[in-house]
Design a protein around this motif. Structure first.
Motif, PDB file in Angstrom:
ATOM      1  N   ALA A 514       0.828  -1.205   0.000  1.00  0.00           N
ATOM      2  CA  ALA A 514       0.000   0.000   0.000  1.00  0.00           C
ATOM      3  C   ALA A 514       0.862   1.256   0.000  1.00  0.00           C
ATOM      4  O   ALA A 514       0.553   2.239  -0.699  1.00  0.00           O
ATOM      5  CB  ALA A 514      -0.931  -0.016   1.210  1.00  0.00           C
ATOM      6  N   SER A 515       1.936   1.263   0.764  1.00  0.00           N
ATOM      7  CA  SER A 515       2.784   2.457   0.847  1.00  0.00           C
ATOM      8  C   SER A 515       3.484   2.737  -0.476  1.00  0.00           C
ATOM      9  O   SER A 515       3.572   3.895  -0.906  1.00  0.00           O
ATOM     10  CB  SER A 515       3.816   2.290   1.961  1.00  0.00           C
ATOM     11  OG  SER A 515       4.772   1.303   1.640  1.00  0.00           O
ATOM     12  N   CYS A 528      -7.109   1.700  -1.724  1.00  0.00           N
ATOM     13  CA  CYS A 528      -7.533   1.128  -0.440  1.00  0.00           C
ATOM     14  C   CYS A 528      -8.542   0.008  -0.657  1.00  0.00           C
ATOM     15  O   CYS A 528      -8.411  -1.086  -0.090  1.00  0.00           O
ATOM     16  CB  CYS A 528      -8.116   2.234   0.430  1.00  0.00           C
ATOM     17  SG  CYS A 528      -8.651   1.685   2.063  1.00  0.00           S
ATOM     18  N   VAL A 529      -9.529   0.256  -1.497  1.00  0.00           N
ATOM     19  CA  VAL A 529     -10.566  -0.751  -1.733  1.00  0.00           C
ATOM     20  C   VAL A 529     -10.007  -1.945  -2.501  1.00  0.00           C
ATOM     21  O   VAL A 529     -10.352  -3.100  -2.210  1.00  0.00           O
ATOM     22  CB  VAL A 529     -11.754  -0.117  -2.486  1.00  0.00           C
ATOM     23  CG1 VAL A 529     -12.783  -1.169  -2.854  1.00  0.00           C
ATOM     24  CG2 VAL A 529     -12.397   0.967  -1.639  1.00  0.00           C
ATOM     25  N   LEU A 538     -11.327  -6.853   5.970  1.00  0.00           N
ATOM     26  CA  LEU A 538     -11.767  -5.501   6.298  1.00  0.00           C
ATOM     27  C   LEU A 538     -11.097  -4.965   7.547  1.00  0.00           C
ATOM     28  O   LEU A 538     -11.075  -3.751   7.782  1.00  0.00           O
ATOM     29  CB  LEU A 538     -13.289  -5.493   6.469  1.00  0.00           C
ATOM     30  CG  LEU A 538     -13.984  -4.130   6.467  1.00  0.00           C
ATOM     31  CD1 LEU A 538     -13.742  -3.419   5.145  1.00  0.00           C
ATOM     32  CD2 LEU A 538     -15.472  -4.293   6.725  1.00  0.00           C
ATOM     33  N   LEU A 539     -10.506  -5.838   8.373  1.00  0.00           N
ATOM     34  CA  LEU A 539      -9.846  -5.385   9.595  1.00  0.00           C
ATOM     35  C   LEU A 539      -8.622  -4.517   9.304  1.00  0.00           C
ATOM     36  O   LEU A 539      -8.168  -3.779  10.178  1.00  0.00           O
ATOM     37  CB  LEU A 539      -9.432  -6.591  10.448  1.00  0.00           C
ATOM     38  CG  LEU A 539     -10.580  -7.472  10.969  1.00  0.00           C
ATOM     39  CD1 LEU A 539     -10.031  -8.705  11.672  1.00  0.00           C
ATOM     40  CD2 LEU A 539     -11.475  -6.677  11.912  1.00  0.00           C
ATOM     41  N   ILE A 544      -4.515   0.625   6.374  1.00  0.00           N
ATOM     42  CA  ILE A 544      -4.289   0.883   4.954  1.00  0.00           C
ATOM     43  C   ILE A 544      -4.646   2.326   4.619  1.00  0.00           C
ATOM     44  O   ILE A 544      -3.938   2.996   3.849  1.00  0.00           O
ATOM     45  CB  ILE A 544      -5.099  -0.107   4.096  1.00  0.00           C
ATOM     46  CG1 ILE A 544      -4.548  -1.522   4.270  1.00  0.00           C
ATOM     47  CG2 ILE A 544      -5.051   0.290   2.619  1.00  0.00           C
ATOM     48  CD1 ILE A 544      -5.336  -2.586   3.539  1.00  0.00           C
ATOM     49  N   MET A 545      -5.733   2.845   5.180  1.00  0.00           N
ATOM     50  CA  MET A 545      -6.080   4.245   4.960  1.00  0.00           C
ATOM     51  C   MET A 545      -4.961   5.168   5.432  1.00  0.00           C
ATOM     52  O   MET A 545      -4.567   6.117   4.735  1.00  0.00           O
ATOM     53  CB  MET A 545      -7.385   4.581   5.691  1.00  0.00           C
ATOM     54  CG  MET A 545      -8.624   3.932   5.102  1.00  0.00           C
ATOM     55  SD  MET A 545     -10.106   4.255   6.095  1.00  0.00           S
ATOM     56  CE  MET A 545     -10.248   6.027   5.898  1.00  0.00           C
TER      57      MET A 545
END
Length: 779
Positions: A514-515, A528-529, A538-539, A544-545
């Motif tokens: 993600a980064s 993100c999705v 989903l945890l 991630i946000m």
């Protein structure tokens, strides 16, 4: 790639030759100023070739002829029009999902056969033969992919995302959505990804989805007799743009089995124009993709998809039901995000420089393009086969849920050269498809599986191999390589700093991906999705946000996102959603150029032919002059394509008089509709006699009587927002006081920095100082 004729030169390195004085200090007479032409480049690198580009026209043409055509439609025809839009979305979803599944299956099985044969040779200690088979297989696949791309469809090279993004911004490049481009994109992507190059298939899938949508949106084909009346209404840029947006969303959804992520990707990154109805249709399209893929995956789960039928990004999820993290984990995650943003910027800078070098090589000819691809393939094979030899063998864990070591198939424990009961952790990453390597890095309860030195080698190799592999003349994507490189970085970070954290190394790999995605591609919501849909967890949402927001912010300090940089290098005149601050210091009257070509309401045929042959303009103001009216009045704007159609139909008058109503019986709306991709009529194809050249044409019924106009005193920044948001091709500039009815026409190229800074060279200095430290732009 180098900037053709330097349209974005001011954005990249050095300013263009700026010879004109600043208007505020030394203002030339208006007529002298507007006699200058716009010398900015109207060519761009499409795929790997230099091609001319044009603007698309999303404006609704409001003239007497088309108003009559729309008034003639009943409720049945309107219902057919709306129904066909939804049917097209259904077809796009079905076709893209089938192609996505076929691509994944073909890549997994071709790669699987290659790894099985190589592993068999390694098992029998025939290392030289194993390397020969491995390198020769990769070389053959890469060579074939480069040959078909270079000779059949050069437009298929690269990911295609910059081309699709430019199209949705209003830039039309030849053959980017042609049928041969579609075929080469599919076959070339399968071959190139199967050759173990560090490239992905997500970008090509987005381009594939856009190609399918554009082909369906052509409104039929006269060549093959597909001219159904229902399809006629789709022969325009507006409807084709909507379909291409749905196609790009479907492509991303098929690549990652992420339907919501696909919609958000099209909204956040691709589309320059959006509305609620388009949101519904794109969501419906990706939902079809998700349903079809789910049904096909069930077939593979029963073991009917070949060697590697259960692999691939569209077929896996990484779950962990007991994820827990605490407040003291947050500073470590923030540090990971900051470093990821910096690494993403470095990656963009490195790729930017490499593409410029590749452009110099590609300009030497097709042979050099293919040679470059072959050299990269051989170097990649040598590294993938040679680097695992520097890693030590590790004893198989006793509590593993899968066979250890694994021989000739996907898995976490590759035997490679190790003795029985041992595995090579670096070979477990190199001797797998990129999808399976990501799965290995994301997997839980594997903190002791990889050695820190092996992870560092793998991270460095992926970082540089993915940079050097993109840009060669094969269909290639960036998403999967960046995810893989980020996963290796996250694992490495977790090994160094994760001893005090409750997060396992697999979760650090997800956050590392993600980064690096945020630091390189600068997207937030859609990434993100997509990551959540990939991992089915989903945890992870809060972490991630946080990572994406921080890495994007850090990356924006240094440079633009990777796709914007590639578009600058390719020379696409892309219009950003924001205006540069210096544009507020200027008015539209400061940048319009000339000389302006206009037509009278009833014009001589010879004059029209002369103007069309001697200029490249695509829109012309129509001005009524005495004796039709007391003083010159702007009647509207007529398009070049409509003028060519009128000349071909020869609706001529011997005397300058209005056109009779019976003349409309000779024309239909289909005559003025936009032709299929790359089949526009040209003035050179119109044959006229000397007698016809002396006749007249009444332009009033075919002129757009309500074109968008702005006063010459409007700020350039305000005009840019209007131009981009409405999706215009022409914006007429009218004077503040009475006199001439129109001063000029603003087109896309009048808003690009190179043109503005040539007219106002003093602005470059303040602009370059500001760009040394660029604040993040949240979109």
């Amino acid at each position: 790639m180098a900037v053709p004729n330097g349209w974005g030169a001011a954005d990249v390195e050095s300013p263009p030759p700026l010879r004109e004085p600043l208007l505020q200090q030394d203002q030339p007479p208006p007529l002298l100023q507007r006699s200058r032409s716009n010398s900015t480049s109207q060519v761009a690198v499409v795929g790997s070739n230099l091609c001319p580009v044009e603007s698309l026209d999303y404006e609704i043409i409001e003239n007497d002829f088309f108003k009559q055509d729309w008034r003639g439609r009943g409720k049945t025809e309107i219902f057919q029009y709306i129904s066909m839009k939804w049917i097209f979305c259904l077809l796009i979803g079905l076709i893209v999902s089938l192609i996505g599944f076929f691509n994944n299956l073909a890549i997994e099985n071709i790669s699987g056969m290659k790894f099985v044969i190589t592993s068999y040779m390694m098992l029998h200690r025939r290392f030289g033969v194993a390397f020969t088979v491995f390198a020769a297989s990769n070389f053959s696949l890469a060579l074939l992919a480069s040959l078909i791309t270079a000779f059949i469809a050069p437009e298929a090279a690269g990911s295609g995302i910059p081309e699709v993004k430019a199209y949705l911004n209003g830039i039309d490049a030849p053959a980017i959505f042609s049928f041969r481009t579609l075929l080469v994109k599919i076959v070339g992507s399968i071959l190139a990804v199967s050759s173990s190059l560090h490239i992905g298939k997500a970008g090509p899938m987005v381009h594939t989805g856009a190609c399918i949508a554009a082909i369906l949106g052509q409104g039929g084909s006269k060549k093959f007799g597909l001219t159904w009346k229902w399809l006629r209404v789709f022969k325009n840029d507006r409807d084709r743009r909507d379909l291409v947006t749905c196609g790009s969303a479907a492509g991303m959804a098929a690549a990652f089995r992420a339907p919501v992520g696909g919609v958000l990707f099209a909204f956040e990154e691709m589309a320059s124009w959006w509305r609620s109805a388009l949101l519904w249709r794109s969501f419906f399209t990706t939902a079809v993709v998700a349903i079809v893929l789910r049904a096909l995956i069930d077939v593979c789960l029963r073991g009917k998809c070949g060697l590697f039928g259960k692999g691939g990004l569209i077929m896996y999820d990484v779950t962990s039901a007991n994820i827990s993290y605490h407040l003291w984990d947050v500073p470590l995650v923030i540090l990971l995000a900051v470093i990821g943003g910096i690494l993403g910027s470095i990656y963009n800078l490195l790729l930017n420089k490499i593409l410029q070098i590749y452009d110099i090589i590609n300009k030497k000819g097709i042979a050099y393009k293919i040679l470059l691809a072959c050299v990269i393939s051989l170097c990649t094979s040598c590294l993938l086969f040679g680097l695992p030899w520097v890693a030590s063998c590790h004893q198989c864990p006793a509590d593993t849920a899968e066979p250890c070591p694994t021989i000739g198939r996907s898995g976490n424990y590759k035997k490679f050269q190790c003795p029985p009961g041992y595995y090579n952790d670096l070979a477990s990453l190199f001797f797998n498809t990129n999808d399976d390597a990501i799965k290995n890095l994301f997997s839980k309860n594997t903190d002791t599986e990889f050695h820190i030195s092996s992870m560092f080698i793998f991270f460095a190799s992926c970082f540089f191999l993915s940079s050097f592999s993109y840009g060669i003349v094969v269909p290639s994507g960036l998403f999967v390589p960046v995810i893989l490189t980020g996963a290796a970085y996250g694992r490495l970070f977790g090994m160094y700093a994760g001893s005090t954290s409750t997060l396992n190394h697999g979760l650090f790999a997800v956050l590392g991906s993600a980064s690096l995605l945020g630091g390189s591609m600068r997207m937030t919501v859609s990434l993100c999705v997509i990551i959540l849909e990939l991992t089915d967890n989903l945890l992870l949402l809060p972490l991630i946000m946080l990572v994406l927001l921080i890495s994007k912010t850090v990356g924006d300090v240094f440079d633009a996102n990777i796709y914007d940089l590639i578009m600058i290098l390719k020379g696409f005149p892309y219009l950003e959603s924001h205006a540069e601050p210096y544009m507020r210091q200027l008015t539209v009257g400061d940048v319009i150029t000339g000389p302006l070509k206009t037509f009278q309401g009833i014009e001589k045929v010879g004059n029209i032919v002369h103007v069309l042959k001697t200029t490249g303009h695509n829109g012309f103001p129509v001005v009524d002059e005495p004796p039709i009216c007391s003083s010159p009045v702007l009647f509207g704007l007529i398009l070049r394509s409509h003028l060519v159609t009128l000349l071909k139909k020869k609706l001529f008058l011997r005397n300058p008089a209005p056109l009779g109503l019976d003349a409309f019986l000779q024309l239909t709306a289909d005559d003025f509709a936009k032709k299929g991709l790359g089949h526009d009529d040209r003035i050179e194809d119109v044959e006229l006699s000397e007698e016809e050249m002396e006749m007249f044409v009444d332009l009033h019924p075919f002129t757009n009587k309500s074109p968008y106009t702005v006063l010459e005193t409007m700020s350039l920044a305000k005009a840019l927002i209007l131009f981009r948001e409405v999706g215009l091709r022409h914006l007429l500039v009218i004077p503040m006081v009475s006199g001439v009815p129109v001063l000029g026409i603003l087109t896309r190229h009048d808003f690009i920095p190179e043109h503005i800074l040539k007219l106002h060279p003093k602005l470059y200095r303040s602009r370059s100082r500001r760009l040394r430290f660029q604040l993040p732009k949240f979109r």
